[in-house]
Write a protein that holds these residues in place. Sequence first.
Motif, short mmCIF file in Angstrom:
data_model
loop_
_atom_site.label_atom_id
_atom_site.label_comp_id
_atom_site.label_asym_id
_atom_site.label_seq_id
_atom_site.Cartn_x
_atom_site.Cartn_y
_atom_site.Cartn_z
N PRO A 264 -12.53 0.56 14.93
CA PRO A 264 -11.39 0.14 14.10
C PRO A 264 -10.31 1.21 14.06
CG PRO A 264 -13.19 0.89 12.72
CD PRO A 264 -13.72 0.91 14.13
N VAL A 265 -9.10 0.77 13.76
CA VAL A 265 -7.96 1.67 13.59
C VAL A 265 -7.46 1.55 12.16
CG1 VAL A 265 -5.58 2.17 14.31
CG2 VAL A 265 -7.30 1.55 16.01
N THR A 266 -7.12 2.68 11.55
CA THR A 266 -6.65 2.70 10.17
C THR A 266 -5.13 2.83 10.13
OG1 THR A 266 -8.70 3.72 9.40
CG2 THR A 266 -6.78 3.90 7.95
N LEU A 267 -4.49 1.98 9.33
CA LEU A 267 -3.04 2.09 9.08
C LEU A 267 -2.84 2.55 7.65
CD1 LEU A 267 -1.55 -1.11 10.81
CD2 LEU A 267 -1.70 1.22 11.70
N THR A 268 -2.08 3.63 7.50
CA THR A 268 -1.79 4.17 6.17
C THR A 268 -0.36 3.81 5.78
OG1 THR A 268 -3.31 6.01 6.51
CG2 THR A 268 -1.67 6.25 4.76
N ILE A 269 -0.21 3.13 4.64
CA ILE A 269 1.10 2.73 4.13
C ILE A 269 1.44 3.62 2.95
CG2 ILE A 269 2.52 0.80 3.36
CD1 ILE A 269 1.21 0.42 6.10
N ALA A 270 2.57 4.33 3.06
CA ALA A 270 2.98 5.25 2.01
C ALA A 270 4.30 4.80 1.40
CB ALA A 270 3.13 6.67 2.56
N PRO A 271 4.35 4.59 0.07
CA PRO A 271 5.61 4.19 -0.58
C PRO A 271 6.61 5.34 -0.60
CG PRO A 271 3.93 4.61 -2.23
CD PRO A 271 3.24 4.73 -0.90
N VAL A 272 7.89 5.00 -0.49
CA VAL A 272 8.96 6.00 -0.50
C VAL A 272 10.00 5.58 -1.53
CG1 VAL A 272 10.74 7.15 0.89
CG2 VAL A 272 8.56 6.51 1.94
N ASN A 273 10.47 6.57 -2.33
CA ASN A 273 11.53 6.33 -3.33
C ASN A 273 11.18 5.21 -4.31
OD1 ASN A 273 13.21 8.33 -2.11
ND2 ASN A 273 13.90 6.82 -0.61
N GLY A 274 9.93 5.22 -4.79
CA GLY A 274 9.52 4.27 -5.81
C GLY A 274 9.37 2.85 -5.32
N PHE A 275 9.00 2.67 -4.08
CA PHE A 275 8.83 1.32 -3.55
C PHE A 275 7.80 0.54 -4.36
CE2 PHE A 275 6.23 -1.50 -0.88
CZ PHE A 275 7.18 -2.42 -0.50
N ALA A 276 8.16 -0.70 -4.67
CA ALA A 276 7.25 -1.60 -5.40
C ALA A 276 7.27 -2.96 -4.72
CB ALA A 276 7.68 -1.73 -6.85
N GLY A 277 6.10 -3.51 -4.49
CA GLY A 277 6.01 -4.81 -3.85
C GLY A 277 4.74 -4.94 -3.05
N THR A 278 4.60 -6.07 -2.34
CA THR A 278 3.41 -6.38 -1.56
C THR A 278 3.75 -6.37 -0.07
OG1 THR A 278 2.46 -7.72 -3.34
CG2 THR A 278 1.61 -8.08 -1.11
N VAL A 279 2.96 -5.64 0.68
CA VAL A 279 3.12 -5.56 2.13
C VAL A 279 2.04 -6.44 2.77
CG1 VAL A 279 3.09 -4.07 4.16
CG2 VAL A 279 4.08 -3.25 2.00
N THR A 280 2.46 -7.36 3.64
CA THR A 280 1.54 -8.29 4.31
C THR A 280 1.47 -7.96 5.79
OG1 THR A 280 2.13 -10.02 2.72
CG2 THR A 280 1.04 -10.72 4.75
N PHE A 281 0.26 -8.05 6.34
CA PHE A 281 0.05 -7.66 7.74
C PHE A 281 -0.17 -8.89 8.63
CE2 PHE A 281 -1.42 -4.16 5.08
CZ PHE A 281 -0.70 -3.10 5.61
N SER A 282 0.38 -8.81 9.83
CA SER A 282 0.16 -9.83 10.86
C SER A 282 0.19 -9.13 12.22
CB SER A 282 1.22 -10.93 10.80
OG SER A 282 2.51 -10.38 11.03
N ALA A 283 -0.23 -9.84 13.26
CA ALA A 283 -0.30 -9.20 14.57
C ALA A 283 -0.09 -10.21 15.69
CB ALA A 283 -1.64 -8.50 14.76
N SER A 284 0.44 -9.72 16.81
CA SER A 284 0.54 -10.49 18.04
C SER A 284 -0.11 -9.68 19.16
CB SER A 284 2.00 -10.80 18.38
OG SER A 284 2.74 -9.59 18.54
N VAL A 285 -0.67 -10.38 20.15
CA VAL A 285 -1.44 -9.71 21.20
C VAL A 285 -0.93 -10.13 22.58
CG1 VAL A 285 -3.73 -9.27 22.15
CG2 VAL A 285 -3.47 -9.69 19.70
#
Length: 222
Positions: free
Chosen positions: A55-76
Amino acid sequence: SNGSVTTNPLIVTVTSTSCPDYSVAASGSSTGTATILASGTNATVNVAAGGTVPPVTLTIAPVNGFAGTVTFSASVVSTSGFTPTVAFNPATLTFSGSSSSSQTTTVSLSGITASLREPALPGKSSPAGREWYAAGSGVAVAGIFLLFMPQRRRLGGLLMVVLALGVMAGVTGCGGGGQASVGTGNTTVNPYIGTYTVTVQAKYTSGGQSTTHSSVITYNIQ
């Protein structure tokens, strides 16, 4: 940006404010049969023959007080003709805005393997097995036939059966061995060998506006 103007003398004050955002970084742990080379948002995964896809790990870091939901999708995009399944755990990450702590999701690939042998199809047998089954059936029929022959002719019939078995064994020995290596379950060439380019999109949507950051993970199945 915000600003104010004061006259006599003329003084212009400009205050710059940055918009809330988030960053994406890829990482992973190499194994004995696979290596992960990560650089910024992207990563390359090299899987040796007989190994498993890590597996590969993706780290999401908020910047400048980011607020909300991040959704993931992929194409191959693949060079083998097979399209694996990409899964995220979790599939979404939610940030409150009051915390600057980063969060992670795990990217997993399934539906392909680096195994040296292709699994046999359900309900299928090898050609060699079918040939020996046919030979055994022939012997059984010949045995029944000999029982009903007159005793003086049984010796000749028995000799004919022995000769027939010798011919069938020779055919099976010449043809069966070659067919077994290319049969339904005994191929030694992995059909999944190739390069799989997975483009992951981390998307935030709010009020009709959206922000998307991408990460490209390249899998090389050897």
